[in-house]
Write a protein that holds these residues in place. Structure first.
Motif, short mmCIF file in Angstrom:
data_model
loop_
_atom_site.label_atom_id
_atom_site.label_comp_id
_atom_site.label_asym_id
_atom_site.label_seq_id
_atom_site.Cartn_x
_atom_site.Cartn_y
_atom_site.Cartn_z
N VAL A 1 39.06 31.32 53.02
CA VAL A 1 38.01 32.31 53.19
C VAL A 1 38.40 33.62 52.50
O VAL A 1 37.59 34.24 51.79
N SER A 2 39.66 34.04 52.64
CA SER A 2 40.10 35.30 52.05
C SER A 2 40.18 35.21 50.54
O SER A 2 39.77 36.13 49.83
N VAL A 3 40.72 34.10 50.06
CA VAL A 3 40.90 34.00 48.61
C VAL A 3 39.54 34.00 47.91
O VAL A 3 39.36 34.65 46.87
N ASN A 4 38.56 33.33 48.51
CA ASN A 4 37.21 33.36 47.94
C ASN A 4 36.70 34.78 47.83
O ASN A 4 36.11 35.17 46.83
N ASP A 5 36.94 35.54 48.88
CA ASP A 5 36.48 36.91 48.91
C ASP A 5 37.26 37.77 47.90
O ASP A 5 36.68 38.58 47.17
N LEU A 6 38.56 37.54 47.84
CA LEU A 6 39.39 38.29 46.88
C LEU A 6 38.93 38.00 45.45
O LEU A 6 38.83 38.90 44.62
N LYS A 7 38.63 36.73 45.19
CA LYS A 7 38.21 36.35 43.84
C LYS A 7 36.95 37.11 43.45
O LYS A 7 36.82 37.58 42.33
N LYS A 8 36.06 37.23 44.39
CA LYS A 8 34.81 37.96 44.13
C LYS A 8 35.12 39.43 43.85
O LYS A 8 34.64 40.01 42.88
N ASN A 9 35.96 40.01 44.68
CA ASN A 9 36.30 41.43 44.50
C ASN A 9 36.99 41.70 43.16
O ASN A 9 36.67 42.66 42.47
N TYR A 10 37.96 40.85 42.83
CA TYR A 10 38.66 41.07 41.56
C TYR A 10 37.76 40.79 40.37
O TYR A 10 37.86 41.45 39.33
N HIS A 11 36.88 39.83 40.55
CA HIS A 11 35.94 39.54 39.46
C HIS A 11 35.08 40.77 39.18
O HIS A 11 34.86 41.15 38.02
N ASN A 12 34.61 41.42 40.23
CA ASN A 12 33.82 42.65 40.06
C ASN A 12 34.60 43.75 39.37
O ASN A 12 34.03 44.64 38.75
N LEU A 13 35.91 43.68 39.50
CA LEU A 13 36.75 44.70 38.85
C LEU A 13 37.17 44.27 37.45
O LEU A 13 37.94 44.96 36.79
N ASN A 14 36.69 43.12 37.02
CA ASN A 14 37.08 42.59 35.72
C ASN A 14 38.60 42.39 35.64
O ASN A 14 39.23 42.70 34.64
N VAL A 15 39.14 41.87 36.72
CA VAL A 15 40.58 41.60 36.80
C VAL A 15 40.73 40.11 37.06
O VAL A 15 40.09 39.59 37.98
N ASP A 16 41.50 39.42 36.23
CA ASP A 16 41.69 38.01 36.58
C ASP A 16 43.12 37.55 36.42
O ASP A 16 43.86 38.01 35.55
N PHE A 17 43.50 36.67 37.32
CA PHE A 17 44.90 36.23 37.41
C PHE A 17 45.02 34.79 36.93
O PHE A 17 44.14 33.98 37.16
N ASP A 18 46.14 34.49 36.29
CA ASP A 18 46.40 33.10 35.89
C ASP A 18 46.93 32.32 37.07
O ASP A 18 46.68 31.14 37.21
N LEU A 19 47.73 33.01 37.89
CA LEU A 19 48.31 32.33 39.05
C LEU A 19 47.87 33.03 40.33
O LEU A 19 47.91 34.26 40.41
N TRP A 20 47.46 32.23 41.29
CA TRP A 20 47.09 32.76 42.60
C TRP A 20 48.16 32.35 43.60
O TRP A 20 47.90 31.69 44.58
N LYS A 21 49.39 32.75 43.30
CA LYS A 21 50.48 32.39 44.20
C LYS A 21 50.72 33.49 45.21
O LYS A 21 50.22 34.61 45.05
N GLY A 22 51.50 33.15 46.21
CA GLY A 22 51.77 34.15 47.22
C GLY A 22 53.13 33.93 47.83
O GLY A 22 53.89 33.04 47.42
N GLU A 23 53.41 34.74 48.82
CA GLU A 23 54.70 34.66 49.49
C GLU A 23 54.91 33.28 50.12
O GLU A 23 56.02 32.77 50.16
#
Ligand code: ARG
Length: 588
Positions: free
Chosen positions: A248-270
């Motif tokens: 649920v969070s990652v979907n939301d984060l993706k939307k937020n970063y997309h709006n900022l024109n920021v995109d990541f190759d890796l969606w890794k985390g701790e």
């Protein structure tokens, strides 16, 4: 292709040599008296001592040797011994035409491309994004794009905070509210529902509520810590809930970063490296790097040359729990193994400077990184409000990213609809694009390490050193080109001609400085250099535009040269805004 200034220096060095002087004296720099000349060389001044000769004599000798030069229009020796240079208009036009014909305007690639990982964004899952995360995203994205454009292989990794106490807090609060959920039934052996038992809106409300409770209620906090531990030791139901929270969070984060024109190759985390920690800890113990101190496992990282106290790097707390840095070390190990990077760049608030110093030293000492791999932390300053204090909402709370963006979008919408007629939908879309430029340029035009004041009025202005001003200039060029095309003019196969005016030449010289700027922006990981360059370039263009009747010009030859100049200016401006992570609308 050779950098413009290098080409000019080369010519000057040849002249020094031909006149019998050390060629290294021939270094050329931008003029600090633009009213007198375009470039200058102070080599004769430096040569005076060496050759026991009046500098003006040397300068005259060298100027003499430049008479035949194809690069210089004039080379003047002036007292006490400066060389004032003006470039040949044909030489400048030829250089720019070569830039037009080559990929990336003739920017040379590196001899050996590096593999670089940029660790930026760093949001904490289920916690709302705030302005600190905004800076990391904006600067990191630009650094990634600049390095990529320079010809390197760059991987952007978001490195989410997805494993800490915040997860335990959410689970605890959920249990409190909906104890009947199957995730909390320890005897349950079936499959868990595919659908999360909460929405993002609920999740965003749950975390702050849980966090507040844990601060007041010690037993609640105890339960949250227990839940965290259970999650980390693999309890099925908790793991399943964790997956839902992530989804649920990652979907939301993706939307937020997309709006900022920021995109990541890796969606890794701790969470991705937790399994590596026990092995890493064993290794550090076995090799004698780590030792127990007051029950905690630590690695000493201080050095004899330190002028400040660098505390040991703690690997495990006395209760055996791992820490933020344990995860960072395991991530370094993982990245080395999987990608063999030449360089790791981290973007965080500069308050994490000492932290990264410890982590980097520890990684080197324990040989988790190869000696050739460069580790770089870029610590950025705080974004302050007009009162000079960290940016807050009107009510004084921590400013949430979404709110901030909404405020700027609205301000931009107001400005755009004030100035001209545009239908509502187009105005809304344009406002979004321009607002993004206001935020990003406002941030990136400052040296990253400095604090800056987030001033909505200033950042959204169409005049001055702002994103909207740059976009306005691009849109202006686009509209001139569109008009010329409408009149039947040709935009293809055109080439730049010799400059006819001072303003035109100044614009051309600005364009020729592209490669040097790009090189500096990459080497110094400095997006603000790109901003400074396009601000100058936009100014040079607007000066040229104001004194030149481009569309009404009847001499077709002249006009086609200007079309080529406009195209190159637009392309370079758009390339640069793209490196900063925003783009221009069609109209504004
Ligand atoms: N999640 C962290 C924070 O909000 C930032 C992570 C930065 N990257 C890292 N590898 N430590 O402060």
């Amino acid at each position: 292709m050779k950098k413009f200034l290098d080409l000019i220096s080369e010519e000057m060095k040849n002249a020094f040599e031909a006149a019998g002087y050390d060629r290294e004296l021939g270094k050329v720099t931008l003029s600090n008296r633009p009213d007198l000349c375009e470039y200058q060389c102070n080599g004769a001044m430096a040569g005076a001592k060496l050759y026991k000769k009046a500098p003006i004599m040397i300068a005259k000798d060298v100027a003499e040797r430049c008479q035949e030069s194809k690069i210089f229009q004039t080379v003047e020796a002036v007292n006490p011994g400066f060389l004032n240079l003006k470039l040949g208009n044909d030489f400048v036009a030829d250089y720019l035409n070569r830039m037009v014909s080559e990929p990336k305007f003739g920017l040379d690639g590196p001899d050996k491309p590096c593999k670089i990982i940029v660790d930026y964004g760093g949001p904490n899952v289920a916690k709302p994004l705030h302005v600190g995360h905004l800076r990391s995203a904006i600067i990191g994205e630009s650094i990634k794009r600049i390095a990529r454009y320079a010809g390197h292989e760059v991987i952007g990794d978001i490195h989410m905070g997805d494993w800490g106490l915040q997860m335990g807090l959410i689970i605890t609060e959920l249990k409190e509210r909906k104890p009947e959920l199957v995730y909390f039934d320890e005897c349950y052996e079936g499959a868990y529902p595919a659908q999360a038992p909460f929405t993002i809106t609920e999740l965003e409300e749950i975390y702050p509520a849980a966090s507040a409770k844990s601060k007041e209620d010690a037993a609640y906090k105890e339960r949250a810590m227990d839940a965290t531990l259970k999650l980390q030791s693999g309890e099925r139901g908790y793991r399943a809930l964790w997956k839902h929270i992530m989804e649920v969070s990652v979907n939301d984060l993706k939307k937020n970063y997309h709006n900022l024109n920021v995109d990541f190759d890796l969606w890794k985390g701790e969470s991705d490296v937790q399994d590596l920690i026990p092995g890493m800890v064993e290794y550090m113990k076995k090799e004698g790097y780590a030792y127990f101190s007051d029950g905690a496992l630590v690695v000493d990282v201080k050095e004899d040359t330190d002028t400040r106290e660098i505390p040991p790097c703690m690997i495990l707390k006395s209760d055996g729990a791992s820490l933020y840095n344990t995860t960072d070390l395991a991530t370094i190990m993982d990245r080395m193994e999987k990608y063999h990077p030449d360089k790791l760049i981290y973007l965080t608030d500069k308050r994490q400077e000492l932290y990264f110093e410890q982590v980097f030293r520890c990684a080197r000492k324990t040989k988790l990184v190869s000696p050739e791999t460069e580790l770089l932390h870029i610590g950025f300053g705080t974004m302050n409000g007009k009162d000079g204090k960290p940016f807050k909402t009107r009510e004084g709370g921590v400013m949430r990213l979404e709110l901030l963006i909404k405020e700027i979008n609205e301000e931009m919408y107001r400005k755009i609809t004030d100035n001209r007629e545009m239908d509502g939908q187009e105005a809304g879309e344009t406002a979004q694009v321009v607002a993004l430029s206001a935020i990003k340029y406002g941030d990136l035009s400052n040296q990253a390490s400095k604090d800056y004041i987030f001033d909505i009025d200033k950042f959204t202005s169409f005049e001055g050193d702002t994103g909207p001003y740059i976009l306005y200039t691009i849109v202006r060029i686009k509209s001139i080109l569109a008009k010329i095309k409408e009149q039947g003019g040709c935009l293809e196969g055109v080439s730049l001609k010799e400059a006819k005016s001072g303003a035109e030449k100044a614009l051309m010289l600005n364009l020729a400085g592209f490669h040097a700027m790009m090189e500096a922006a990459y080497l110094e990981t400095a997006p603000h250099k790109v901003c400074a360059y396009i601000y100058e370039l936009a100014n040079a263009f607007n000066r040229f535009y104001h004194e030149t009747k481009i569309i009404a010009e009847e001499d077709e030859e002249k006009k086609s040269g200007w079309v080529a100049l406009l195209l190159l200016t637009r392309n370079i401006l758009e390339t640069c805004t793209n490196l900063l992570g925003f783009s221009a609308p069609e109209r504004m």
